[in-house]
Write an enzyme that holds these catalytic residues in place. Structure first.
Site, PDB file in Angstrom:
ATOM      1  CE1 TYR A  56      -4.097  -2.301   4.650  1.00  0.00           C
ATOM      2  CE2 TYR A  56      -2.954   0.159   4.214  1.00  0.00           C
ATOM      3  CZ  TYR A  56      -3.544  -0.917   3.750  1.00  0.00           C
ATOM      4  OH  TYR A  56      -3.659  -1.332   2.484  1.00  0.00           O
ATOM      5  CE  LYS A 109      -1.342  -4.139   2.969  1.00  0.00           C
ATOM      6  NZ  LYS A 109      -1.647  -5.241   1.996  1.00  0.00           N
ATOM      7  CB  SER A 117      -0.794   0.054   1.087  1.00  0.00           C
ATOM      8  OG  SER A 117      -1.570   1.415   1.357  1.00  0.00           O
TER       9      SER A 117
END
Length: 263
Positions: A157, A161, A144
């Site tokens: 997150y 990532k 991401s």
């Protein structure tokens, strides 16, 4: 253009919806066979049958939780049983988060670590030996833009990532000697069902204009002023899997409509 993907075997996690399904469709259109993994068995079975029939390929569904050692083992066993291994691995399964660092419990950190990082580690350990036997392969990690440009509301997150991006680089250095190319893709705003669901929930009390809400998100974050479709992103995945990308090794590619603010 022949991308050299006919009769290759691709394992795709999170393959029943959104980006994973779009990548599956893109590879199947080039003649690749599929091992699709996801948790929702009914949807997975239906999509596997549809893609196989539409493109004349084999698509093996594996209903499992890839964030567990058992789930990863099921995927590896299915690829070996159906095709004698795999040529391509797309580590795509993942989900966003919403928390603060001060309040998020250890269990939430661990669950995202298992999903975003350890799933990729376990699948690499299990599938790379078969790729060696087959003369090489391709591994792609769907990370991401948040791996390098974090959003404030999803620190877990962002962190996991970023770890996936570094795992991709270090794995690339380890297995290129076996003719296995590893790369990472950092998407920006992709119009997945998750985005639509979130926008619908956020606008439920103000008229339900989820499209208007997402247009505002795009205006704020992406110079291109729109979300990408999953199919647009999938085109790049397919290219990196192909024999037209044979010098692409150990890199991270941003497909983000200009969202990244650094060079």
């Amino acid at each position: 253009m022949d991308l050299g993907l006919r009769d290759k075997v691709a394992v795709i996690t999170g393959g029943s919806i959104g980006i994973g399904l779009a990548v599956a469709e893109g590879l199947a259109a080039e003649g690749a066979h599929l091992v699709l993994a996801a948790r929702q068995a009914d949807r997975l079975q239906a999509e596997a049958e549809r893609v196989a029939a539409q493109h004349g390929v084999r698509a093996v569904p594996v209903a499992c939780d890839v964030a567990t050692p058992e789930g990863a083992a099921e995927i590896i066993a299915a690829a070996e049983s159906a095709f004698g291994g795999a040529d391509i691995l797309i580590n795509n399964a993942g989900t966003g988060s919403n928390e603060t660092i001060m309040e998020a419990p250890d269990e939430k950190w661990q669950s995202y670590w298992e999903l975003h990082v350890m799933a990729a580690v376990r699948l690499a350990r299990g599938l790379v030996p078969g790729m060696r036997r087959r003369g090489g392969g391709v591994i792609l990690h769907n990370a991401s833009i948040c791996a390098v440009q974090p959003l404030w509301y999803e620190p877990i997150y962002n962190v996991t990532k970023a770890a996936l991006m570094m795992f991709s680089k270090t794995l690339a250095n380890e297995v290129i000697k076996d003719n296995i190319r590893v790369n990472c893709i950092n998407p920006g705003l992709i119009l997945t069902p998750d985005w639509k669901k979130t926008a619908t929930q956020l606008t439920a009390d103000t008229g339900g204009d989820w499209e208007g809400y997402l247009a505002g998100v795009a205006r704020e974050h992406a110079p291109i002023d729109r979300f990408a479709s999953p199919e647009e992103l999938a085109n790049f995945f397919v290219f990196l899997c192909s024999d037209k990308a044979t010098y692409c090794v150990g890199s991270t590619y941003f497909v983000d409509g200009g969202m990244l603010k650094t060079v």
